[in-house]
Design a protein around this motif. Structure first.
Motif, PDB file in Angstrom:
ATOM      1  N   MET A 206       2.050   0.230 -10.149  1.00 28.35           N
ATOM      2  CA  MET A 206       3.277   1.025 -10.017  1.00 28.35           C
ATOM      3  C   MET A 206       3.833   0.892  -8.608  1.00 28.35           C
ATOM      4  SD  MET A 206       3.814   5.101 -10.756  1.00 28.35           S
ATOM      5  CE  MET A 206       2.906   5.696  -9.330  1.00 28.35           C
ATOM      6  N   ARG A 207       5.080   0.494  -8.491  1.00 29.74           N
ATOM      7  CA  ARG A 207       5.752   0.339  -7.199  1.00 29.74           C
ATOM      8  C   ARG A 207       6.940   1.307  -7.142  1.00 29.74           C
ATOM      9  NH1 ARG A 207       3.857  -4.560  -4.969  1.00 29.74           N
ATOM     10  NH2 ARG A 207       2.033  -5.159  -6.179  1.00 29.74           N
ATOM     11  N   ILE A 208       7.123   1.972  -6.013  1.00 34.22           N
ATOM     12  CA  ILE A 208       8.154   3.000  -5.876  1.00 34.22           C
ATOM     13  C   ILE A 208       9.064   2.665  -4.703  1.00 34.22           C
ATOM     14  CG2 ILE A 208       8.622   5.458  -5.511  1.00 34.22           C
ATOM     15  CD1 ILE A 208       5.842   6.028  -6.637  1.00 34.22           C
ATOM     16  N   VAL A 209      10.371   2.711  -4.931  1.00 35.84           N
ATOM     17  CA  VAL A 209      11.375   2.464  -3.894  1.00 35.84           C
ATOM     18  C   VAL A 209      12.395   3.596  -3.926  1.00 35.84           C
ATOM     19  CG1 VAL A 209      13.223   0.937  -3.125  1.00 35.84           C
ATOM     20  CG2 VAL A 209      11.088  -0.039  -3.960  1.00 35.84           C
ATOM     21  N   PHE A 210      12.598   4.257  -2.790  1.00 39.66           N
ATOM     22  CA  PHE A 210      13.596   5.321  -2.674  1.00 39.66           C
ATOM     23  C   PHE A 210      14.922   4.732  -2.180  1.00 39.66           C
ATOM     24  CE2 PHE A 210      11.248   9.171  -3.483  1.00 39.66           C
ATOM     25  CZ  PHE A 210       9.931   8.775  -3.310  1.00 39.66           C
ATOM     26  N   LEU A 211      16.018   5.299  -2.646  1.00 40.92           N
ATOM     27  CA  LEU A 211      17.353   4.805  -2.292  1.00 40.92           C
ATOM     28  C   LEU A 211      18.142   5.851  -1.533  1.00 40.92           C
ATOM     29  CD1 LEU A 211      18.499   3.007  -5.581  1.00 40.92           C
ATOM     30  CD2 LEU A 211      17.380   2.007  -3.568  1.00 40.92           C
TER      31      LEU A 211
ATOM     32  N   ALA B 196      15.086  -9.271  -9.103  1.00 40.32           N
ATOM     33  CA  ALA B 196      14.791  -7.853  -8.863  1.00 40.32           C
ATOM     34  C   ALA B 196      13.290  -7.638  -8.722  1.00 40.32           C
ATOM     35  CB  ALA B 196      15.345  -7.006 -10.003  1.00 40.32           C
ATOM     36  N   ARG B 197      12.514  -8.305  -9.560  1.00 39.39           N
ATOM     37  CA  ARG B 197      11.059  -8.173  -9.477  1.00 39.39           C
ATOM     38  C   ARG B 197      10.541  -8.606  -8.112  1.00 39.39           C
ATOM     39  NH1 ARG B 197       6.522 -11.364 -10.014  1.00 39.39           N
ATOM     40  NH2 ARG B 197       4.706 -10.316 -10.933  1.00 39.39           N
ATOM     41  N   GLU B 198      10.996  -9.768  -7.626  1.00 38.46           N
ATOM     42  CA  GLU B 198      10.508 -10.266  -6.343  1.00 38.46           C
ATOM     43  C   GLU B 198      10.934  -9.352  -5.194  1.00 38.46           C
ATOM     44  OE1 GLU B 198       8.309 -12.630  -5.924  1.00 38.46           O
ATOM     45  OE2 GLU B 198       8.274 -12.772  -8.112  1.00 38.46           O
ATOM     46  N   VAL B 199      12.145  -8.799  -5.271  1.00 36.24           N
ATOM     47  CA  VAL B 199      12.597  -7.874  -4.228  1.00 36.24           C
ATOM     48  C   VAL B 199      11.743  -6.609  -4.234  1.00 36.24           C
ATOM     49  CG1 VAL B 199      14.505  -6.412  -3.454  1.00 36.24           C
ATOM     50  CG2 VAL B 199      14.947  -8.772  -4.147  1.00 36.24           C
ATOM     51  N   LEU B 200      11.463  -6.076  -5.420  1.00 37.68           N
ATOM     52  CA  LEU B 200      10.634  -4.878  -5.521  1.00 37.68           C
ATOM     53  C   LEU B 200       9.240  -5.117  -4.952  1.00 37.68           C
ATOM     54  CD1 LEU B 200      11.794  -3.749  -9.030  1.00 37.68           C
ATOM     55  CD2 LEU B 200      11.667  -2.207  -7.068  1.00 37.68           C
ATOM     56  N   LEU B 201       8.659  -6.265  -5.264  1.00 35.58           N
ATOM     57  CA  LEU B 201       7.331  -6.580  -4.740  1.00 35.58           C
ATOM     58  C   LEU B 201       7.373  -6.777  -3.227  1.00 35.58           C
ATOM     59  CD1 LEU B 201       6.002  -9.028  -7.490  1.00 35.58           C
ATOM     60  CD2 LEU B 201       5.402  -6.626  -7.167  1.00 35.58           C
ATOM     61  N   ALA B 202       8.471  -7.364  -2.731  1.00 32.01           N
ATOM     62  CA  ALA B 202       8.593  -7.568  -1.287  1.00 32.01           C
ATOM     63  C   ALA B 202       8.770  -6.252  -0.537  1.00 32.01           C
ATOM     64  CB  ALA B 202       9.782  -8.496  -0.994  1.00 32.01           C
ATOM     65  N   LEU B 203       9.473  -5.314  -1.152  1.00 29.97           N
ATOM     66  CA  LEU B 203       9.754  -4.035  -0.492  1.00 29.97           C
ATOM     67  C   LEU B 203       8.577  -3.073  -0.516  1.00 29.97           C
ATOM     68  CD1 LEU B 203      13.370  -3.334  -1.788  1.00 29.97           C
ATOM     69  CD2 LEU B 203      12.709  -3.679   0.597  1.00 29.97           C
ATOM     70  N   THR B 204       7.640  -3.292  -1.403  1.00 30.23           N
ATOM     71  CA  THR B 204       6.532  -2.365  -1.539  1.00 30.23           C
ATOM     72  C   THR B 204       5.278  -2.959  -0.925  1.00 30.23           C
ATOM     73  OG1 THR B 204       6.196  -3.226  -3.774  1.00 30.23           O
ATOM     74  CG2 THR B 204       7.385  -1.154  -3.569  1.00 30.23           C
ATOM     75  N   GLY B 205       4.660  -2.195  -0.050  1.00 29.11           N
ATOM     76  CA  GLY B 205       3.490  -2.676   0.656  1.00 29.11           C
ATOM     77  C   GLY B 205       2.204  -2.375  -0.074  1.00 29.11           C
ATOM     78  N   PRO B 206       1.086  -2.534   0.600  1.00 34.43           N
ATOM     79  CA  PRO B 206      -0.216  -2.375  -0.052  1.00 34.43           C
ATOM     80  C   PRO B 206      -0.507  -0.966  -0.537  1.00 34.43           C
ATOM     81  CG  PRO B 206      -0.465  -2.645   2.326  1.00 34.43           C
ATOM     82  CD  PRO B 206       0.956  -2.950   1.999  1.00 34.43           C
TER      83      PRO B 206
END
Length: 247
Positions: free
Chosen positions: A52-57, A78-88
């Protein structure tokens, strides 16, 4: 239950998430993105081993997305951006290696991608009427129950005509559409837990695999067999932060 001052995106890179709000349940299978606007009281539930990856806007980006909870199919970008924006630690604030301006550009790309995507029919509205709530409880407990609306109505003292009208007026769908959505939700949970297609079909109330595959493909956009394969492939390649199911 929780609520945030900023709207947030939750991405299921693998596994299945359920996002519960006062408006109902959004089903978030692998490679979908759930959007929850600011101020909505909600909670998440993971089924199986879920990445689960979470990004706030910020509000300036949030206003470009719907004002209600919704689910989108994640494009490859979108998938690659989400993975890039979310850290460990799986939250966007933990993502290393990006300046503030770079993060802003990536977030804008992400919102643009979601703006081009169609909302997925993966929201199961929550009934408010007591009679519909009683039916919902019965079917949540036994999704394979093939009782007709008239038969269910007899157990709660309401006619099928009254119940049909309530489903249309309150939930915006027929009883059979609602039950199909419910069964797909349960099917996704079973597939996430490793059950095969045939067992899942019967456990969720379909007469056989063929009718299950048709209904699943209509809503999810791929067959359950291909969905299981793609989910397993994604899980092997995504370097996840895993949220283990409480079940």
């Amino acid at each position: 239950m929780q609520s945030h001052a900023r709207g947030h995106l939750v991405y299921a890179a693998s596994g299945v998430l359920a996002l519960h709000t006062e408006r109902g349940t959004s089903i978030v299978p692998a490679n979908r993105v759930a959007w929850t606007p600011a101020g909505f009281t909600h909670y998440h539930r993971a089924h199986g081993d879920t990445d689960m990856r979470i990004v706030f806007l910020a509000p300036s980006l949030a206003r470009l997305l719907p004002d209600h909870p919704s689910v989108f199919l994640a494009s490859d970008l979108a998938r690659e951006v989400l993975l890039a924006l979310t850290g460990p630690r799986n939250y966007d604030d933990a993502a290393p290696g990006y300046s503030r301006s770079a993060r802003s550009r990536l977030l804008r790309v992400l919102v643009d991608e979601l703006g081009e995507a169609h909302e997925q029919p993966l929201h199961l509205p929550e009934p408010r009427d007591d009679r519909l709530q009683a039916i919902a409880r019965m079917l949540y407990e036994t999704p394979a129950d093939n009782a007709t609306l008239a038969e269910l109505g007899k157990t709660i003292g309401a006619s099928s005509r009254t119940l049909s009208r309530l489903f249309r007026d309150e939930l915006g769908m027929t009883f059979y559409e609602w039950r199909t959505q419910l069964r797909i939700y349960h099917a996704l949970v079973l597939l996430a837990d490793g059950h095969d297609v045939i067992r899942t079909a019967y456990a969720c109330g379909w007469a056989g695999p063929s009718s299950f595959i048709t209904a699943f493909t209509d809503i999810i956009g791929t067959t359950p067999g291909r969905y299981r394969t793609s989910r397993q492939t994604t899980a092997r390649t995504s370097h996840p932060t895993v949220v283990r199911s409480s079940e």
